[in-house]
Scaffold this motif. Structure first.
Motif, short mmCIF file in Angstrom:
data_model
loop_
_atom_site.label_atom_id
_atom_site.label_comp_id
_atom_site.label_asym_id
_atom_site.label_seq_id
_atom_site.Cartn_x
_atom_site.Cartn_y
_atom_site.Cartn_z
N THR B 233 0.95 -1.25 0.23
CA THR B 233 -0.14 0.17 0.02
C THR B 233 0.84 1.16 0.08
O THR B 233 0.70 2.24 -0.54
CB THR B 233 -0.79 0.04 1.34
N ARG B 234 1.91 1.10 0.77
CA ARG B 234 3.03 2.17 0.78
C ARG B 234 3.62 2.40 -0.50
O ARG B 234 3.60 3.57 -1.13
CB ARG B 234 3.97 2.01 2.04
N ALA B 235 4.10 1.53 -1.15
CA ALA B 235 4.46 1.44 -2.58
C ALA B 235 3.50 1.99 -3.52
O ALA B 235 3.93 2.79 -4.28
CB ALA B 235 5.10 0.05 -3.01
N LYS B 236 2.40 1.52 -3.62
CA LYS B 236 1.29 2.20 -4.48
C LYS B 236 1.09 3.65 -4.39
O LYS B 236 0.98 4.12 -5.21
CB LYS B 236 -0.10 1.29 -4.24
N SER B 237 1.11 4.20 -3.10
CA SER B 237 0.94 5.54 -3.03
C SER B 237 1.97 6.22 -3.75
O SER B 237 2.02 7.48 -3.83
CB SER B 237 0.90 5.65 -1.40
N LEU B 238 3.23 5.68 -3.95
CA LEU B 238 4.38 6.36 -4.45
C LEU B 238 4.33 6.41 -6.17
O LEU B 238 5.09 6.90 -6.81
CB LEU B 238 5.91 5.83 -4.20
N LYS B 239 3.00 5.51 -6.57
CA LYS B 239 3.06 5.59 -7.89
C LYS B 239 4.05 5.52 -8.80
O LYS B 239 4.48 6.04 -9.69
CB LYS B 239 2.27 7.02 -8.36
N PRO B 240 4.54 4.03 -8.45
CA PRO B 240 5.91 3.69 -9.23
C PRO B 240 5.61 3.08 -10.72
O PRO B 240 4.24 2.51 -10.83
CB PRO B 240 6.43 2.81 -8.62
N ASP B 241 6.63 3.33 -11.50
CA ASP B 241 6.46 2.60 -12.97
C ASP B 241 6.78 1.17 -12.73
O ASP B 241 6.44 0.28 -13.47
CB ASP B 241 7.31 3.15 -13.87
N VAL B 242 7.66 0.71 -11.64
CA VAL B 242 8.33 -0.59 -11.63
C VAL B 242 8.24 -0.69 -9.91
O VAL B 242 8.60 0.24 -9.30
CB VAL B 242 9.85 -0.89 -12.05
N VAL B 243 8.07 -1.84 -9.54
CA VAL B 243 8.16 -2.30 -7.94
C VAL B 243 9.13 -3.40 -8.07
O VAL B 243 9.01 -4.48 -8.95
CB VAL B 243 6.91 -2.68 -7.45
N HIS B 244 10.30 -3.19 -7.59
CA HIS B 244 11.40 -4.21 -7.71
C HIS B 244 11.18 -4.89 -6.27
O HIS B 244 11.74 -4.42 -5.38
CB HIS B 244 12.78 -3.53 -7.81
N PHE B 245 11.20 -6.14 -6.31
CA PHE B 245 11.27 -7.17 -5.02
C PHE B 245 12.55 -7.54 -4.93
O PHE B 245 13.04 -8.54 -5.75
CB PHE B 245 10.21 -8.15 -5.33
N TRP B 246 13.43 -7.31 -3.87
CA TRP B 246 14.50 -7.82 -3.70
C TRP B 246 14.36 -8.56 -2.24
O TRP B 246 13.82 -7.91 -1.45
CB TRP B 246 15.52 -6.90 -3.52
N TYR B 247 15.06 -9.55 -1.85
CA TYR B 247 16.02 -10.43 -2.69
C TYR B 247 15.50 -11.61 -2.47
O TYR B 247 15.86 -12.71 -3.23
CB TYR B 247 17.31 -10.16 -2.22
N ASN B 248 14.68 -12.07 -1.76
CA ASN B 248 14.47 -13.54 -1.17
C ASN B 248 13.56 -14.12 -2.20
O ASN B 248 12.24 -13.51 -2.25
CB ASN B 248 13.84 -13.70 -0.08
N GLY B 249 13.66 -14.97 -3.07
CA GLY B 249 12.99 -15.45 -4.07
C GLY B 249 11.60 -15.95 -3.57
O GLY B 249 10.43 -15.86 -4.11
N ASP B 250 11.64 -16.71 -2.37
CA ASP B 250 10.52 -17.28 -1.69
C ASP B 250 9.26 -16.34 -1.32
O ASP B 250 8.20 -16.28 -1.29
CB ASP B 250 10.78 -18.41 -0.47
N SER B 251 9.94 -15.18 -0.57
CA SER B 251 9.23 -14.15 -0.28
C SER B 251 8.53 -13.42 -1.30
O SER B 251 7.45 -13.02 -1.20
CB SER B 251 9.92 -13.21 0.64
N THR B 252 9.27 -13.44 -2.33
CA THR B 252 8.79 -12.52 -3.53
C THR B 252 7.79 -13.10 -4.35
O THR B 252 6.81 -12.58 -4.66
CB THR B 252 9.95 -12.50 -4.61
N LEU B 253 7.70 -14.40 -4.18
CA LEU B 253 6.47 -15.45 -4.85
C LEU B 253 5.22 -15.17 -3.96
O LEU B 253 4.43 -15.11 -4.30
CB LEU B 253 7.01 -16.71 -5.11
N THR B 254 5.37 -15.00 -2.59
CA THR B 254 4.37 -14.56 -1.67
C THR B 254 3.76 -13.18 -1.83
O THR B 254 2.53 -13.02 -1.89
CB THR B 254 4.74 -14.79 -0.25
N ALA B 255 4.73 -12.38 -2.25
CA ALA B 255 4.26 -11.00 -2.37
C ALA B 255 3.51 -10.57 -3.56
O ALA B 255 2.71 -9.92 -3.79
CB ALA B 255 5.38 -10.12 -2.04
N LEU B 256 4.00 -11.17 -4.69
CA LEU B 256 3.72 -10.93 -6.09
C LEU B 256 2.17 -10.90 -6.20
O LEU B 256 1.45 -9.87 -6.84
CB LEU B 256 4.49 -11.67 -7.24
N PRO B 257 1.54 -12.32 -5.94
CA PRO B 257 -0.07 -12.12 -6.14
C PRO B 257 -0.73 -10.94 -5.40
O PRO B 257 -1.73 -10.36 -5.80
CB PRO B 257 -0.10 -13.61 -5.45
N GLN B 258 -0.29 -10.56 -4.10
CA GLN B 258 -0.84 -9.54 -3.34
C GLN B 258 -0.58 -8.16 -3.97
O GLN B 258 -1.48 -7.33 -4.04
CB GLN B 258 -0.16 -9.59 -1.72
#
Lengths: 332, 406
Positions: B233-258
């Motif tokens: 939600t914090r990231a969305k408020s910044l209106k980014p063109d790209v969100v970069h998820f670093w660095y843990n692949g397992d956490s990233t796969l949890t975060a992406l669907p959300q």
């Protein structure tokens, strides 16, 4: 003969430690020595936790954080002030005691589960502070400890020497714990543990003594942290978060917090059980969970108290001992 | 008293029996090498790739006859030790390998903290130590790797972080921009708040800025996070063109669907997620998603040698995972080390270090693997992008020559 009676509770611990000190004569593997050193360092912290939990009845889930205070104090003293191992031991003990007092004063206004939650939160908080501490704490990467450890010109960095030194500190911790248990102060703590309101009605300042017990446990934890820092030579915040605290609490509960042999047994069991049974961390946690439930249900005073009671039941034909046989006798 | 002594003696004998080391076999014609990695516990995802990659290399070397050092040929003997994602076990395993087993080299661990503590044992013992932690840059300096320095025998098998971050940032933006359809100007980083995350994100931030990106914030999340909504939600408020998820692949796969559900950004980058996992798990997104591998992807690769390597790697029984490619940070260096021993004509660690520093090894990751003066390698990183339709494009991205000015 109260003195000789009370000394009987310390004797088996000292004898066991003497035997453990002879283990290097059997040319043990370095893996064994390394694990034994880690276990011994935990046991020193556990003696502090046993004063808090076993004597005062207060369970802390932030004990590893106090170990961390000791470890970081040693690393920072070595880096910034060129202070070596031996002076770090008392200084780190004092620092951990001060932090324990600062945490204890607000935390011990509550009791029971609330105190457990507050100490758990302290563990997490310390981890966050260390992680975000910049260059001073080494941030999440942690700190190196470069200073050598020596005694009268003899290098203690050799694994066998370090092992013997840890056994010596375990013995000191056991003696200190025994002295507390058998002192008037120890009896006061037990009075608080058994019935706080009754203790208060007898004029005991319950709050002050509970904070005092927390401070005492911090001294043990601080010293243990120095030994850990100088053994690993690199420390980082994750080693002192809440999860290691849960392990310490688990060790003291399984071994038994009220008898002097309890912390020793708990520390050794939890360190070597996965090694002996070749268990992975998931299997280990399941086993510890089962052990904990079994201990709570069947041996509420821990494994050692249960073994002693079982021994008497089988061989002495005496009725099962009440909880805490040695301590109760000593306390009278 | 007698019974106390008797009981004590029994305990001591029991402990002594446990402690007694196994009798060593005559190992005159073998070279022992060790691996310390998390084959169980929290870091098993990356940890199991180390012994798998090293095992494959050892088998290949032994199948080809072994290592010819001077006029003698040696077989390699691999000793694998599980650190159970526990630093005490990692240290005990290292003590065992170095002092009891007398290994010539150690590979691992995948965890920065563990590697640093292990190096305190391997380096004084003159044991060659290879670890794929780019964070080792903090300790690998001109003075520490010099002869007699405290890390003379320690080698970093992952490029310096400014190189890896530089090639990744450039590759991600290059692949995503045509898929998004407009210039990408603003990026937000969402990073796991641990040693690796803090270290990596500082370099990646500099790399993004050097590519002209505006980066209004780095959002750190606790390592065990499963609910990412406050951070997203914090990231969305910044209106980014790209969100970069670093660095843990397992956490990233949890975060992406959300993130996709919240519609945080028009494109995403997932560090350390292989396109193979993307395909195996049937993942999809209605916006472009870039992925990067450490260092080469197994699911889809533009590297011609990668397919043969990963076919052999998975055929040997290694599971397909988010970080299977991490095995390449070790596999290549077993071959590299064998070549160094052959070139040095000796197993002497100092001569081997000299050989390692002058060799140019043809590996899977690169045809020109070489260590620089501070014992670090340089090579390209592979970046891929999945289009909304599902097509995946990959490209090897060369690293920048110099670190961006902070």
């Amino acid at each position: 003969m109260p003195v000789s009676n009370s000394f009987r509770s310390l004797l088996p611990v000292l004898l066991l430690l003497v035997l453990l000190a002879l283990v290097p004569l059997l040319s043990p593997s370095n893996r064994f020595l390394s694990l034994a050193i880690s276990a011994g360092i935990n046991v020193i912290a556990l003696y502090g936790l046993s004063v808090l939990f076993g004597q005062t009845g207060i369970l802390s889930m932030g004990h590893a954080a106090l170990v961390g205070i000791g470890a970081y104090t040693a690393a920072i003293l070595a880096r910034d002030f060129n202070i070596g191992f031996w002076l770090s031991i008392p200084l780190a003990g004092i620092m951990a005691a001060i932090v324990a007092a600062l945490i204890g004063i607000p935390s011990l206004r509550v009791s029971g589960h609330h105190f457990v939650i507050m100490t758990f939160a302290f563990g997490q908080l310390l981890s966050i502070i260390l992680t975000n501490g910049g260059d001073y704490t080494g941030a999440a990467s942690g700190l190196d400890v470069q200073q050598p450890v020596s005694l009268f010109g003899l290098s203690i960095d050799v694994l066998t020497h370090y092992y013997l030194m840890v056994v010596f500190f375990v013995a000191l911790s056991a003696i200190a714990s025994w002295a507390i248990i058998n002192s008037r102060y120890g009896r006061t703590l037990r009075a608080i543990r058994e019935n706080e309101k009754l203790a208060a009605s007898l004029g005991i300042n319950v709050g002050r003594h509970k904070i005092g017990a927390f401070i005492v446990s911090g001294v043990f934890a601080g010293a243990s942290g120095v030994l850990l820092a100088y053994f690993l030579r690199h420390i980082s915040p994750s080693q002192f978060s809440s999860f290691p605290s849960i392990y310490l609490a688990l060790m003291v509960m399984i071994g038994g917090a009220r008898l002097l042999l309890g912390p020793l047994a708990g520390g050794i069991l939890v360190a070597f059980l996965p090694e002996l049974l070749n268990l992975d961390p998931v299997q280990s946690r399941i086993l510890y969970g089962v052990c904990l439930i079994a201990v709570i249900l069947l041996l509420p005073n821990g494994l050692i108290a249960g073994i002693i009671a079982g021994w008497h039941r089988i061989f002495d034909r005496r009725p099962a001992q009440p909880s805490e046989p040695a301590v109760e006798r000593e306390g009278k | 008293m007698k019974s106390v002594l008797l009981r004590g003696a029994t305990v001591a004998l029991f402990l002594g029996a446990l402690a007694y080391p196994a009798l060593a076999e005559d190992a005159a014609d073998t070279i022992k090498i060790g691996v310390v990695a998390a084959e169980s516990g929290a870091f098993v995802s990356a940890g199991h790739t180390l012994p798998a990659g090293v095992s494959l290399a050892v088998k290949e070397i032994n199948d080809e006859g072994g290592v010819k050092v001077g006029d003698k040929t040696y077989k390699l003997e691999l000793l694998k030790r599980d650190d159970r994602t526990d630093i005490s076990t990692a240290i005990a395993a290292t003590q065992e390998l170095v002092r009891d087993e007398k290994v010539a080299a150690i590979f691992g661990s995948e965890t920065h903290d563990f590697t640093l503590a292990m190096a305190k044992i391997t380096q004084p013992a003159k044991v060659l130590h290879f670890a794929g932690n780019s964070t080792l840059a903090k300790v690998l300096t001109d003075s520490s790797v010099a002869s007699g320095g405290e890390d003379h025998y320690l080698f970093q098998t992952e490029p310096q972080e400014f190189q890896r971050s530089g090639s990744t940032a450039r590759g991600v933006l290059k692949l995503l921009e045509p898929l998004v359809g407009h210039p990408l100007k603003k990026s937000v980083l969402i990073v796991g708040n641990d040693a690796t995350g803090q270290f990596l994100s500082s370099y990646y931030l500099a790399a993004l800025k050097s590519e002209g990106q505006e980066v209004p914030d780095i959002i750190f999340y606790p390592p065990d996070t499963t609910d990412f909504s406050p951070f997203l939600t914090r990231a969305k408020s910044l209106k980014p063109d790209v969100v970069h998820f670093w660095y843990n692949g397992d956490s990233t796969l949890t975060a992406l669907p959300q993130a996709l559900e919240l519609g945080v950004a028009p494109s995403y980058f997932l560090f350390g997620v292989d396109p193979g996992i993307w395909k195996e798990q049937g993942l999809s997104a209605d916006v472009p998603v870039a992925m990067s591998c450490v260092p080469v992807c197994w699911g889809e690769s533009s590297n011609p040698k990668a397919k043969a390597y990963f076919d052999a790697y998975f055929a040997a029984g290694a599971p397909k995972g988010v970080t299977s490619s991490v095995s390449l940070l070790y596999y290549d260096y077993v071959h590299f080390l064998a070549e160094a021993w052959e070139k040095a004509g000796s197993l002497d660690p100092d001569k081997t270090v000299e050989a390692l520093k002058t060799l140019h090894h043809k590996g899977v990751v690169s045809d020109d693997l070489a260590f620089n003066a501070t014992h670090q390698v340089t090579h390209a990183t592979e970046v891929c992008a999945a289009a909304p339709g599902g097509d995946i494009t990959c490209a090897m991205q060369e690293p920048p020559a110099d670190a961006p000015k902070q």
